[in-house]
Design an enzyme around this catalytic site. Structure first.
Site, PDB file in Angstrom:
ATOM      1  N   ARG A  14       0.810  -1.223   0.000  1.00 41.55           N
ATOM      2  CA  ARG A  14       0.000   0.000   0.000  1.00 41.55           C
ATOM      3  C   ARG A  14       0.843   1.272   0.000  1.00 41.55           C
ATOM      4  O   ARG A  14       0.331   2.363  -0.267  1.00 41.55           O
ATOM      5  CB  ARG A  14      -0.938  -0.013   1.209  1.00 41.55           C
ATOM      6  CG  ARG A  14      -2.160  -0.909   1.009  1.00 41.55           C
ATOM      7  CD  ARG A  14      -3.132  -0.751   2.165  1.00 41.55           C
ATOM      8  NE  ARG A  14      -2.681  -1.432   3.364  1.00 41.55           N
ATOM      9  CZ  ARG A  14      -3.165  -1.203   4.571  1.00 41.55           C
ATOM     10  NH1 ARG A  14      -4.100  -0.286   4.754  1.00 41.55           N
ATOM     11  NH2 ARG A  14      -2.714  -1.884   5.621  1.00 41.55           N
ATOM     12  N   LYS A 353      29.379  29.991  -0.928  1.00 47.40           N
ATOM     13  CA  LYS A 353      29.702  28.570  -1.074  1.00 47.40           C
ATOM     14  C   LYS A 353      31.181  28.332  -0.822  1.00 47.40           C
ATOM     15  O   LYS A 353      32.032  29.014  -1.376  1.00 47.40           O
ATOM     16  CB  LYS A 353      29.310  28.097  -2.487  1.00 47.40           C
ATOM     17  CG  LYS A 353      29.446  26.594  -2.734  1.00 47.40           C
ATOM     18  CD  LYS A 353      30.803  26.183  -3.279  1.00 47.40           C
ATOM     19  CE  LYS A 353      31.083  26.749  -4.640  1.00 47.40           C
ATOM     20  NZ  LYS A 353      32.409  26.251  -5.158  1.00 47.40           N
ATOM     21  N   ASN A 388      34.815  32.020  -9.969  1.00 48.36           N
ATOM     22  CA  ASN A 388      35.741  31.009  -9.452  1.00 48.36           C
ATOM     23  C   ASN A 388      35.968  29.825 -10.374  1.00 48.36           C
ATOM     24  O   ASN A 388      36.769  28.945 -10.056  1.00 48.36           O
ATOM     25  CB  ASN A 388      35.217  30.494  -8.098  1.00 48.36           C
ATOM     26  CG  ASN A 388      33.814  29.916  -8.198  1.00 48.36           C
ATOM     27  OD1 ASN A 388      33.020  30.351  -9.034  1.00 48.36           O
ATOM     28  ND2 ASN A 388      33.518  28.959  -7.357  1.00 48.36           N
TER      29      ASN A 388
END
Length: 456
Positions: A14, A353, A388
C-alpha cells in the site's frame, strides 16, 4: 540474555514505493531506526532484524548499526506470517533467554513504554506477555481475549473475529515478550487455519495457555504509540505525531515555536534556550542551533551549526557554520562549507559557497561569494561575483581586511585583493590589487551622437 527480534520483512504494497516501508522517514529518521534505537535503549544483548522485501536496501542502510539480519524466505511452498518470521530466528536464542518481539513499522513507541513493559515481564516472571492498548476504534487490530480471571487466553485477528469479539476495544500492539523456552515449544506447532492462511505469532499465546501458562498483558494509556505504517496516509499521521512530540519537547526546554503545527524540526536537532522559531521553518536533525537565535519565514537549515544571537529570515543554510550575531536573509543561500564569522551580514539573494567570511563583513544583496576567503570588515557591494570557475577548474579568491568591493564587480580567480583596497564599481578584476590601492577596470565611455535617428 536479552534478545530482540524486529519483524521488517513486509512488502508494504500500500506504500506504492520503490523502497521498503521501513526505510521511509519520519521527522528525518527512518521508521526502522526508531525501533532499533528502542532495542539499544533497552540494552538488548542482541538485536535481530528479519528482512525480506528490499532487504539489500535495508542491510545497506543499517550496515553500521548494532544489528544482525536474517532473511525470510519467500515464494511458492514457503509459509507466511509473523509466526513464521519469528521461527526462522529460533536458533538465535536459548530457552532461558528473554525474547522481545517488535514490528519494524511502528516508530512511535517510547523508550519509557518498552522499559516499563520489560520490567513488568521480569517482575511477574511470565513465559509470555503482550503489550496492549485500549482504543476507541479497534478496526484492523487483533483483539485481546481475556478469561474469567481476566488473564489473557487468546488474541483474535480482525478477519477471524466474531461480531462479539470485534466489539472488544483492547487490542494487540504487536509487541511481545516470551521466554526462549516458550517460543521453542510452540513455534513448530503453529497452523495456518485462518483467513490469511498464515502462521500467526498471536497463536503462540493460545498454545501457551493450553499448556497451563499464565500470559500477561501490560496496557499502555496512549493509543497513538501503537500507530503503524502501511500507507502514505499512515506515514503522514505518524509524522504529525512525531513532529508534535519533538516541538513540544523543545518548547518545554525554553524554545519558542510560534506555530508548532507548521514548524518542522527533525529528530536529533539541538536548539538552545530563548531561540524563536516563527513560521514554516525546517530544521534537519544534524543541526545545532545556539541560544537567542531568531529564525523566521520559509527557512531551511541542514547539517549546520548556528551560534547565539543569529537572525535568519527565509533562507537556506546547508552544511555550514554561522558564528554569533550574524544576520542572514531574506532569501540568502549558504551552500556547503560556508563559514560566517561574528556579526557578518549576508542579505537579500546572496549566495555563499565553500568560503570563509570574516567578522563584521557585509554583503547586502545580489552577490555570489564562491571559493573565497574574505577578511574582516569588508564591504561587498550589490552584484559582486567571485568568478571562481573556468569550465575545468575552480580557483580561490582572497579579499583581505577592510577592503571595499564596489557594485557589479567581477573578481576573476585566482585573485587577491589587498587590505584596505578599493575596487571601483563595474570593474572586472583579473590581476592582484595591492593594499590601499584603487583598482578601476572600465573601457572609456563613448557616446555616439544621433545614433537613434540613424537607425530609422
Amino acid at each position: 540474555m536479552k534478545i530482540a527480534i524486529i519483524l521488517a520483512a513486509g512488502e508494504g504494497k500500500r506504500m506504492k514505493s520503490k523502497k521498503p516501508k521501513v526505510l521511509h522517514e519520519v521527522a528525518g529518521k527512518t521508521v526502522l531506526s526508531y525501533v532499533v534505537d528502542l532495542c539499544t535503549g533497552a540494552q538488548m544483548d542482541k538485536t535481530i532484524v528479519i528482512v525480506g522485501h528490499g532487504e539489500d536496501q535495508v542491510r545497506a542502510r543499517f550496515e553500521e548499526e548494532p544489528v544482525e539480519f536474517i532473511s525470510q524466505p519467500v515464494g511458492e511452498g514457503k509459509p507466511y506470517g509473523t509466526g513464521y518470521a519469528v521461527s526462522i530466528a529460533a536458533d538465535e536464542f536459548e530457552d532461558d533467554d528473554q525474547v522481545l518481539i517488535l514490528t519494524g513499522d511502528t516508530p512511535l513507541f517510547t523508550q519509557e513504554t518498552i522499559d516499563d513493559f520489560l520490567e513488568f515481564v521480569a517482575e511477574k516472571k511470565l513465559e509470555g506477555c503482550v503489550l496492549t492498548a485500549m482504543v476507541s476504534h479497534p478496526f484492523g487490530y487483533g483483539r485481546i481475549i481475556r478469561g474469567a480471571n481476566s488473564n489473557v487466553v487468546a488474541i483474535v485477528e480482525e478477519r477471524d473475529a466474531t461480531d462479539k469479539e470485534k466489539a472488544i476495544t483492547e487490542v494487540n500492539t504487536g509487541i511481545f515478550a516470551f521466554t526462549g523456552r516458550a517460543l521453542h515449544s510452540t513455534l513448530n506447532r503453529l497452523e495456518t487455519e485462518n483467513s490469511q492462511n498464515e502462521l500467526y505469532l498471536t497463536d503462540v499465546v493460545k498454545l501457551l495457555v493450553q499448556e497451563g501458562h499464565q500470559i500477561g498483558a501490560y496496557t499502555i494509556g496512549d493509543e497513538e504509540e501503537m500507530l503503524g505504517i502501511n500507507s502514505r496516509v499512515q506515514l503522514a499521521k505518524t509524522q504529525a505525531v512525531m513532529r508534535r512530540r519533538i516541538n513540544e519537547s523543545f518548547m518545554e526546554e525554553g524554545v519558542t515555536i510560534t506555530h508548532p503545527e507548521i514548524a518542522q524540526v527533525d529528530y536529533g536537532a539541538k536548539i538552545g534556550r530563548d531561540t524563536i522559531i516563527e513560521g514554516p521553518v525546517h530544521i534537519d536533525g544534524d543541526t545545532v542551533i545556539g541560544e537567542d537565535v531568531y529564525i523566521r519565514g520559509d527557512s531551511r537549515i541542514s547539517g549546520s551549526k548556528i551560534g547565539d544571537h543569529v537572525v535568519i529570515e527565509s533562507s537556506v543554510i546547508e552544511s555550514s557554520t554561522v558564528e554569533e550575531g550574524a544576520s542572514i536573509g531574506p532569501f540568502a543561500h549558504l551552500r556547503p562549507n560556508a563559514h560566517l564569522g561574528k556579526n557578518v551580514h549576508i542579505g537579500n539573494f546572496v549566495e555563499v559557497k565553500n568560503s570563509v567570511v570574516g567578522e563584521n563583513t557585509k554583503a547586502g544583496h545580489l552577490a555570489y561569494i564562491g571559493d573565497g576567503e574574505v577578511g574582516r570588515g569588508v564591504n561587498i557591494g550589490c552584484g559582486v561575483i567571485f568568478a571562481n570557475y573556468n569550465g575545468k577548474e575552480k580557483f580561490r579568491t582572497v579579499v583581505h581586511d577592510h577592503a571595499f568591493i564596489g557594485s557589479n564587480v567581477n573578481l576573476v580567480a585566482p585573485m587577491e585583493v589587498g587590505e584596505g583596497s578599493y575596487i571601483a564599481a563595474g570593474s572586472t578584476i583579473t590581476k592582484a590589487v595591492d593594499a590601499g590601492d584603487l583598482a578601476v577596470e572600465r573601457s572609456v565611455q563613448k557616446n555616439i551622437p544621433g545614433w537613434k535617428k540613424k537607425q530609422k
